[in-house]
Write a protein that holds these residues in place. Sequence first.
Motif, PDB file in Angstrom:
ATOM      1  N   ARG A  58       0.831  -1.221   0.000  1.00  0.00           N
ATOM      2  CA  ARG A  58       0.000   0.000   0.000  1.00  0.00           C
ATOM      3  C   ARG A  58       0.856   1.258   0.000  1.00  0.00           C
ATOM      4  NH1 ARG A  58      -5.176  -1.432   0.911  1.00  0.00           N
ATOM      5  NH2 ARG A  58      -5.518  -3.063   2.422  1.00  0.00           N
ATOM      6  N   HIS A  59       1.922   1.242   0.793  1.00  0.00           N
ATOM      7  CA  HIS A  59       2.817   2.400   0.873  1.00  0.00           C
ATOM      8  C   HIS A  59       3.440   2.692  -0.492  1.00  0.00           C
ATOM      9  CE1 HIS A  59       5.818   5.192   2.380  1.00  0.00           C
ATOM     10  NE2 HIS A  59       6.744   4.457   1.782  1.00  0.00           N
ATOM     11  N   ARG A  60       3.989   1.662  -1.134  1.00  0.00           N
ATOM     12  CA  ARG A  60       4.623   1.846  -2.442  1.00  0.00           C
ATOM     13  C   ARG A  60       3.603   2.251  -3.502  1.00  0.00           C
ATOM     14  NH1 ARG A  60      10.017  -0.162  -3.117  1.00  0.00           N
ATOM     15  NH2 ARG A  60      10.849  -0.080  -1.015  1.00  0.00           N
ATOM     16  N   ALA A  61       2.442   1.624  -3.486  1.00  0.00           N
ATOM     17  CA  ALA A  61       1.398   1.968  -4.458  1.00  0.00           C
ATOM     18  C   ALA A  61       0.919   3.402  -4.237  1.00  0.00           C
ATOM     19  CB  ALA A  61       0.241   0.990  -4.365  1.00  0.00           C
ATOM     20  N   GLY A  62       0.781   3.806  -2.979  1.00  0.00           N
ATOM     21  CA  GLY A  62       0.391   5.186  -2.684  1.00  0.00           C
ATOM     22  C   GLY A  62       1.414   6.175  -3.204  1.00  0.00           C
ATOM     23  N   HIS A  63       2.687   5.837  -3.034  1.00  0.00           N
ATOM     24  CA  HIS A  63       3.769   6.681  -3.547  1.00  0.00           C
ATOM     25  C   HIS A  63       3.641   6.817  -5.069  1.00  0.00           C
ATOM     26  CE1 HIS A  63       7.787   8.364  -3.976  1.00  0.00           C
ATOM     27  NE2 HIS A  63       8.047   7.436  -4.873  1.00  0.00           N
ATOM     28  N   LEU A  64       3.396   5.703  -5.758  1.00  0.00           N
ATOM     29  CA  LEU A  64       3.218   5.725  -7.207  1.00  0.00           C
ATOM     30  C   LEU A  64       2.024   6.589  -7.599  1.00  0.00           C
ATOM     31  CD1 LEU A  64       3.597   4.784 -10.158  1.00  0.00           C
ATOM     32  CD2 LEU A  64       2.269   2.730  -9.541  1.00  0.00           C
ATOM     33  N   LEU A  65       0.910   6.411  -6.932  1.00  0.00           N
ATOM     34  CA  LEU A  65      -0.299   7.170  -7.266  1.00  0.00           C
ATOM     35  C   LEU A  65      -0.090   8.671  -7.057  1.00  0.00           C
ATOM     36  CD1 LEU A  65      -2.919   4.721  -5.749  1.00  0.00           C
ATOM     37  CD2 LEU A  65      -2.499   5.150  -8.185  1.00  0.00           C
ATOM     38  N   ARG A  66       0.615   9.035  -5.987  1.00  0.00           N
ATOM     39  CA  ARG A  66       0.893  10.464  -5.746  1.00  0.00           C
ATOM     40  C   ARG A  66       1.816  11.025  -6.830  1.00  0.00           C
ATOM     41  NH1 ARG A  66       0.821   8.321  -0.695  1.00  0.00           N
ATOM     42  NH2 ARG A  66       3.090   8.128  -0.559  1.00  0.00           N
ATOM     43  N   ARG A  67       2.826  10.256  -7.239  1.00  0.00           N
ATOM     44  CA  ARG A  67       3.737  10.696  -8.298  1.00  0.00           C
ATOM     45  C   ARG A  67       2.981  10.901  -9.610  1.00  0.00           C
ATOM     46  NH1 ARG A  67       8.846  11.236  -8.731  1.00  0.00           N
ATOM     47  NH2 ARG A  67      10.298  10.626  -7.134  1.00  0.00           N
TER      48      ARG A  67
END
Length: 169
Positions: free
Chosen positions: A136-145
């Motif tokens: 979730r953390h990595r996916a959230g980072h991707l979505l924010r980018r």
Amino acid sequence: MVTGPVQQPSLVTRPRVAHPAGLPADPHPTGLPGEPRPAGLAGDVHALGRAVAVTSTEPRWRDDVLLRLRPVCQGFAEHVRVTEGPTGLYRELLTQSPRLVHGVRLLTRDHVAIVAAILAVQQIAERPETHPDELRHRAGHLLRRLARHRRRGADLLWEAYQTDLGGET
């Protein structure tokens, strides 16, 4: 040749079809069936965000995240091709408005970082021993980018085609 802001349809109606894996096309609809939803890469990013938000105890949660990540990866590769290619949008922008070189460089750097973030999410999702919070953390980072990149691109197009530098009558 681009003569004004590049506009693509933001909403289309997508039919509900089953995926080969037997998963429904959208197990978490955001509205009524047949209601317009974002199209293209924006819609794929939206679908990935919904897949990540589902409770990780759902069966096949990781598989669904991976399933939603694939079109994001493909759509983003197409975006890079269309913008950075030899006849791409960035070349045209710089030909018409050399003052935008800094913004184009930032967007090009974003492309490299976003591709790396997509690969990181994919690698983590493929490892069943990885804790769901890490995914979730990595996916959230991707979505924010991706969201920041989209805003920067929109701002650059606005600056290219809507800024009045004066001197014209």
